[in-house]
Design a protein around this motif. Structure first.
Motif, short mmCIF file in Angstrom:
data_model
loop_
_atom_site.label_atom_id
_atom_site.label_comp_id
_atom_site.label_asym_id
_atom_site.label_seq_id
_atom_site.Cartn_x
_atom_site.Cartn_y
_atom_site.Cartn_z
N SER A 140 0.83 -1.24 -0.28
CA SER A 140 -0.14 0.40 0.49
C SER A 140 0.28 1.59 0.05
CB SER A 140 -1.05 0.62 1.27
OG SER A 140 -0.50 -0.13 2.18
N SER A 162 -2.55 3.81 -6.73
CA SER A 162 -3.83 3.70 -6.79
C SER A 162 -4.31 3.21 -7.79
CB SER A 162 -5.40 4.51 -5.71
OG SER A 162 -5.32 5.31 -7.29
N ILE A 210 -2.34 -0.07 -7.59
CA ILE A 210 -3.15 -0.78 -6.23
C ILE A 210 -4.15 -2.11 -6.69
CG2 ILE A 210 -4.45 -1.14 -3.94
CD1 ILE A 210 -1.30 -0.80 -3.64
N LEU A 214 -4.57 -5.97 0.53
CA LEU A 214 -4.10 -4.51 1.02
C LEU A 214 -3.04 -4.66 2.26
CD1 LEU A 214 -3.16 -2.02 -0.48
CD2 LEU A 214 -5.28 -0.57 1.35
N LYS A 266 -6.96 3.37 -1.92
CA LYS A 266 -6.54 1.91 -1.79
C LYS A 266 -6.84 1.34 -0.81
CE LYS A 266 -1.40 3.88 -2.86
NZ LYS A 266 -0.27 3.78 -2.43
#
Length: 539
Positions: free
Chosen positions: A110, A126, A129, A141, A160
């Motif tokens: 993350s 993001s 992610i 995560l 995220k």
């Protein structure tokens, strides 16, 4: 296939003589049956939070050692290699881990980079992610170290977390010392675990507010004694983890050792084993067997329920460890790295000043947190230098991704009376970090690592010892036993030079970890992890 023994039924809190039948990787029957075999069968151990990279071994080699201690699975945050190589590093870990019979469960890192106050080799935003969480091989995560981003509603941080919620995957926490209204907000953002508690009171508050707490006992950070008394009441919400475990320690033991210590304290066996075997599987929804019919045939055979010495380890019905021999085979792989700086000069490590006082990082045994210490400066020819007598040693972090001026600070409690130690394992961005008694030896140590494109080293007045880490500058391409021996040799040499720390290299690797209070050093300067701002070296 069939196996007999004393079956440890954790949910029903009973032990009985029985026989397990398994076929095609699954348990097909568990029956009570009389026999004279004096051994115990139970689910395999799960390390609920670990950075495989900190073992200095690639996943396939880590697995070969871990199964000898009854570990069948890990919940693994690959943010170390991600900070060096980005998503391609995460993919390397997944693919290498798939080549062996072991159940790695990787998360989407993350915080790459961990902060904007240091130089890393990659960025995962993001969108990155999201692409990782879409992959079924990514189970969660990984630790949200940027807790200020959560508290101050940073849009990118919240995106995220939202992606994890959309993919119905848990969010791991990382909030050392966070209490009161701040931890409530952090939890309410959807963060479910924390492995960074270092006091009983902190762990208790987080448990009472709905978090699951991981009791960590690694090579440097050791929180078992502080937190273990939470287990009897909160065993349904506690897991065991090592977080970071160096190769010499991994050869000796793993999660099995925490079980032995907890039972030795008189804690209920079944509660301890629920933390070690069951809770991670249920929290992260892992495809790991729990000794039930139709489960994957993941289980271990141990000598007794006191020392938890493993006799055999089975994963998907395959015997991967048997009576002292690991059957996990080494695999071939391509070496990836990202190391682009050139050798330094002694003058690069000078710090011109005539100040009377300096801020000093105070390293603490068994902790990742540090203190800020104010000390009298030692100045020689207009240059701030180490004070061996008072154990105030010069420290540097050198950007390994491009040529920049080294950052300089001072640190207490390393204890070196001679020489220097250095490492390119420097959490989280893995720049070169070194501490030593003079600019000359610091420079020599740093250049040894630049020459080998990563590693750990010790420099004394008479010799230089290096363990190269060519895989991303943080892992070896060699077998675990030899790396464990080499690491132990360097650890011993650092202590011969005066270090009084239990794990000097592991402690050193965390002195650039900015997200852990209080004072740390990045390649950009001295940093206060409490206020999340740079601080002047000179007072």
């Amino acid at each position: 296939m069939k196996i007999q023994g004393n079956i440890v039924d954790i949910p029903n809190k009973r032990i009985y003589k029985g026989e397990i039948s398994f076929s095609n990787g699954k348990i097909v029957a568990i029956e009570e049956k009389e026999h004279d075999i004096d051994q115990y069968i139970l689910p395999g151990f799960v390390d609920a939070h670990i950075h495989i990279e900190s073992s200095m071994l690639v996943p396939s080699e880590f697995a070969r050692i871990a199964v000898t201690h009854g570990t069948v699975s890990t919940v693994s945050d690959p943010h170390e290699i991600a900070n060096v190589l980005g998503i391609s590093g995460v993919e390397f870990m997944i693919e290498n881990g798939k080549k062996v019979p072991f159940k790695f469960n990787f998360g989407a890192p993350s915080c790459v980079p961990a902060t904007t106050f240091e130089s890393a080799g990659a960025t995962i935003d993001s969108d990155g992610i999201r692409s990782l969480l879409e992959n079924p091989d990514i189970k969660y995560l990984a630790e949200m170290m940027n807790y200020p981003g959560v508290l101050f509603n940073d849009p990118e941080v919240l995106k995220k977390i939202d992606w994890a919620k959309q993919f119905n995957k848990p969010v791991d926490g990382h909030a050392p010392g966070l209490r009161g209204a701040n931890i409530s907000k952090y939890i309410n953002a959807g963060i479910t675990t924390d492995h960074e508690c270092f006091t009983y009171e902190e762990g208790l508050e987080k448990l009472q507010k709905g978090m699951k707490i991981l009791i960590r006992e690694g090579s440097a950070a050791k929180n078992f004694e502080a937190l273990i008394d939470l287990l009897p009441e909160y065993f349904e919400h506690i897991m065991f983890c090592s977080d970071d475990k160096h190769p010499d320690d991994l050869i000796v033991d793993h999660i099995n050792a925490l079980c032995a210590r907890a039972v030795a304290k008189g804690m209920d066996l079944f509660k301890v084993l629920q933390c070690a075997c069951m809770n991670p599987v249920k929290h992260y929804n892992l495809d790991v067997g729990l000794l039930r019919v139709n489960d994957p045939a993941d289980f271990i055979v141990i000598e007794d329920l006191k020392n938890f010495k493993t006799v055999q380890t089975y994963i998907d019905g395959e015997l991967v460890f048997d009576k002292g021999v690991s059957h996990v085979k080494p695999v071939a792989f391509e070496i990836l790295n990202n190391f682009n700086c050139t050798k330094k000069n002694v003058s690069d490590f000078k710090y011109e000043s005539s100040t009377d006082q300096i801020r000093v990082i105070e390293a603490l045994e068994g902790q990742l947190v540090t203190n800020e210490h104010i000390a009298k400066a030692t100045v020689l020819n207009g240059n701030l230098v180490s004070n061996i007598e008072d154990d105030i040693l010069k420290m540097t972090v050198v950007n390994r991704y491009q040529d920049e001026k080294p950052a300089i600070a001072f640190i207490k409690n390393f204890g070196l009376k001679e020489g220097a130690i250095a490492s390119s394992v420097g959490h989280d961005s893995h720049n070169i970090i070194a501490v030593g008694v003079s600019d000359e030896v610091i420079c020599k140590a740093v250049n040894l690592l630049i020459e080998s494109k990563g590693g750990i080293c010790v420099v004394s007045n008479s010799e230089q010892l290096v363990v190269p880490l060519p895989v991303a500058g943080i892992m070896s391409d060699k077998d675990g036993e030899s790396i464990g021996r080499q690491y132990a040799q360097l650890d011993h040499k650092a202590k011969q030079l005066g270090s009084t720390l239990n794990a000097p290299f592991m402690t050193l690797s965390f002195m650039a970890l900015l997200v852990i209070p209080s004072l740390k050093l990045s390649d950009k300067g001295l940093f206060d992890g409490t206020t999340f701002a740079f601080k002047a070296l000179q007072c």
